[in-house]
Design an enzyme around this catalytic site. Sequence first.
Site, short mmCIF file in Angstrom:
data_model
loop_
_atom_site.label_atom_id
_atom_site.label_comp_id
_atom_site.label_asym_id
_atom_site.label_seq_id
_atom_site.Cartn_x
_atom_site.Cartn_y
_atom_site.Cartn_z
N ASP A 67 7.93 -16.14 0.26
CA ASP A 67 9.08 -17.06 0.25
C ASP A 67 9.13 -17.82 -1.07
O ASP A 67 10.17 -17.95 -1.71
CB ASP A 67 8.96 -18.08 1.40
CG ASP A 67 9.48 -17.53 2.72
OD1 ASP A 67 10.19 -16.51 2.70
OD2 ASP A 67 9.16 -18.12 3.78
N ASN A 75 1.55 3.29 2.17
CA ASN A 75 2.34 3.42 3.39
C ASN A 75 2.71 2.07 4.01
O ASN A 75 3.07 1.99 5.17
CB ASN A 75 1.58 4.27 4.41
CG ASN A 75 1.39 5.67 3.90
OD1 ASN A 75 2.34 6.34 3.48
ND2 ASN A 75 0.14 6.11 3.87
N GLU A 102 8.89 -8.10 -4.40
CA GLU A 102 8.79 -9.31 -3.57
C GLU A 102 9.89 -9.35 -2.50
O GLU A 102 10.51 -10.36 -2.24
CB GLU A 102 8.77 -10.57 -4.43
CG GLU A 102 7.51 -10.55 -5.31
CD GLU A 102 7.22 -11.86 -5.98
OE1 GLU A 102 7.46 -12.91 -5.37
OE2 GLU A 102 6.70 -11.81 -7.11
N ARG A 106 9.75 -15.54 -4.17
CA ARG A 106 11.16 -15.13 -4.33
C ARG A 106 11.94 -16.10 -5.20
O ARG A 106 12.86 -15.70 -5.92
CB ARG A 106 11.82 -15.02 -2.95
CG ARG A 106 11.46 -13.72 -2.29
CD ARG A 106 11.71 -13.69 -0.82
NE ARG A 106 11.00 -12.51 -0.30
CZ ARG A 106 10.66 -12.35 0.96
NH1 ARG A 106 10.96 -13.27 1.86
NH2 ARG A 106 10.01 -11.26 1.33
N GLU A 152 0.86 -1.19 0.00
CA GLU A 152 0.00 0.00 0.00
C GLU A 152 0.90 1.24 0.00
O GLU A 152 2.11 1.11 0.22
CB GLU A 152 -0.87 0.00 1.27
CG GLU A 152 -1.84 -1.15 1.31
CD GLU A 152 -2.80 -1.08 2.50
OE1 GLU A 152 -2.73 -0.09 3.27
OE2 GLU A 152 -3.61 -2.00 2.64
#
Lengths: 379, 262
Positions: free
Chosen positions: A240, A129, A363, A243, A127
């Site tokens: 995980d 922030n 990611e 990646r 998002e």
Amino acid sequence: MDFNISKEHEMCKKVYRDFAEKEVEPIASEIDENCEFPYENIKKMAKADMLGIPFPQKYGGAGSDTLNYVFAIEELSKSCATHGVILSAHTSLGADPIYKYGTEEQKEKYLKPLATGEKLGAFALTEPNAGTDAAGIKTTAVLKDGQYILNGNKIFITNAGAADIFIIHAMTDKSKGTRGISSFIVEADTPGFSLGKKENKMGINASDTRELIFQNCKIPAENLLGKEGMGFKIAMGTLDGGRIGIAAQALGIAQRALDETVQYTQEREQFGRPIAKFQGLQWEIAEMATKVEAARNLVYKAAKTKDEGKRFSKEAAMAKYYASEIASEVANKAVQLHGGYGYIKDYPVERLMRDAKITEIYEGTTEVQKMVIAGSLLN
Amino acid sequence: MKIVVCVKQVPDTNEVKIDEKKGTLIREGVPSIINPEDKIAIEEAVRLKEEFGGEVTVISMGPPQAKDALVEAYAMGADKAILLSDKAFAGSDTWATAYTLSQAIKETGQFDLIFCGRQAIDGDTAQVGPQVAENLSIPQITYVKGVDIEDDEIIAKRQLEDGYSVIKTKLPALLTVIDGLNEPRYPSIKRIIDAYNKEDTIQTWTVEDFEVDKDKLGLDASPTQVYDTFVPTRDHEPEILEGDVEEKVEKLIKKLKEEKVV
């Protein structure tokens, strides 16, 4: 390390390479230039059962493994890194959380069409922030009359404009921080769910990256993935796996940059001989090749570790950290060794260098990967 | 509809090198592929199966590594794949190959259609398809670039140098197909996984598994005699004529006269 690459892996790899050469390579430069999502190719990939490679056949997948999936992303990314990330985001981020955390009903309804490629998947955590700091998520989900009502915004979402099924992370209990995050399955045509404008990026231009907007978006309560409060765990577990996909994408980019350099430096003549005859260049190429090979070992090892059912967070983080860094480095060197031609869009190294950078960011940035690695070593 | 497809695994001649002394191909390190026109044959068979229902059986004769070609055929949608592999078949020319294939086809039972590629890129003979049709005493249509099925008849477009003829015949029949008939699909990843992990997807038949006359197999039963193979040499350097069309024609005629061609 013995990666135990079987005959079936070899044959699949040949199919991926063949597909990349015939279908992806010819359009790669054009779709980058026009920022055009490769819908036709994604359909063709679905027909060849490439959109659910690691999932069991009973859920519509090819019934293979992570290593095979890595080969697909690597081969596609050699020709076009955008194809690589579309496949990675769809498989690892869109479909995998449903496979791992979904109920049988959810798998039947959502995983099957994703794994067969009838539908495309996406995943939204970031998002304005909240990215690395997931506790800062402002999107909320409130349970009322058997429905969750979603409000908030997600940004930088890969596959956003093309996906049919989204995994959305929202706060169900703000007071609990990351333990108040929950994951939801949201269909693209749900009222109250809309898309923002397409981002204008530095690279992977054919990838459709957008903002997602939720305004009183009501979804059935049964679309909660896992349990309330499990969202952070689901997101981290999903990333995980993701990646490994991005590491494979980075590996493909790096390998192609190396291949282009090996070819170019043997053709390009200066001072009466191919520039590859100069030892300075030879050393550069030797270093590039060694780094690509080291990255390959890390990426395949992470995939194998996942396939063996072991914990693989550290392996995935190391693979992503290293492969993405060397992808940028090798692509940068490739442009340098191409001289002025490397800066011109007629040569693929220009695109490779722009595409490589994002692998260090999305990611989980390189810095986040280092946090994960250190976290697994230190108490 | 029961369809049989005959395929051959060949070296990828785009990447092949020639041993200039022996006049033979250097096979080492050269990838093996399904003969391109045989791939078109597989695709057409699978399309017809998808349209009319039925079953596609792919048959190949070759060494054990030809199994890879059958895995690919299976992954493209064939239901059964049979590799005819036995030392007794080694050294077969087209006559012995066609006999062996025909006997295996008979063993698989009833069939409506047989597809073959026109010719293999390593031998370019274009003989095996027609020989199989003769062995089985069924009609054949060669150089096929279009296929239509109506009831128990097939209507095929047969490519000629300056057009095509349309040929109709009753099934069963054998067709040899050429490039342009279709665009072969990519093998399915799921079916590749199945080919290696499910039992009996690829069968291997030796000489004991089907009815054959052992005197008609392999090198000894092959009437083809190869006296010599050689690499063609180029003894003229190419010459490019310059100028506009008229000048070039004039120069060409002059050359042809000099060489006493005209």
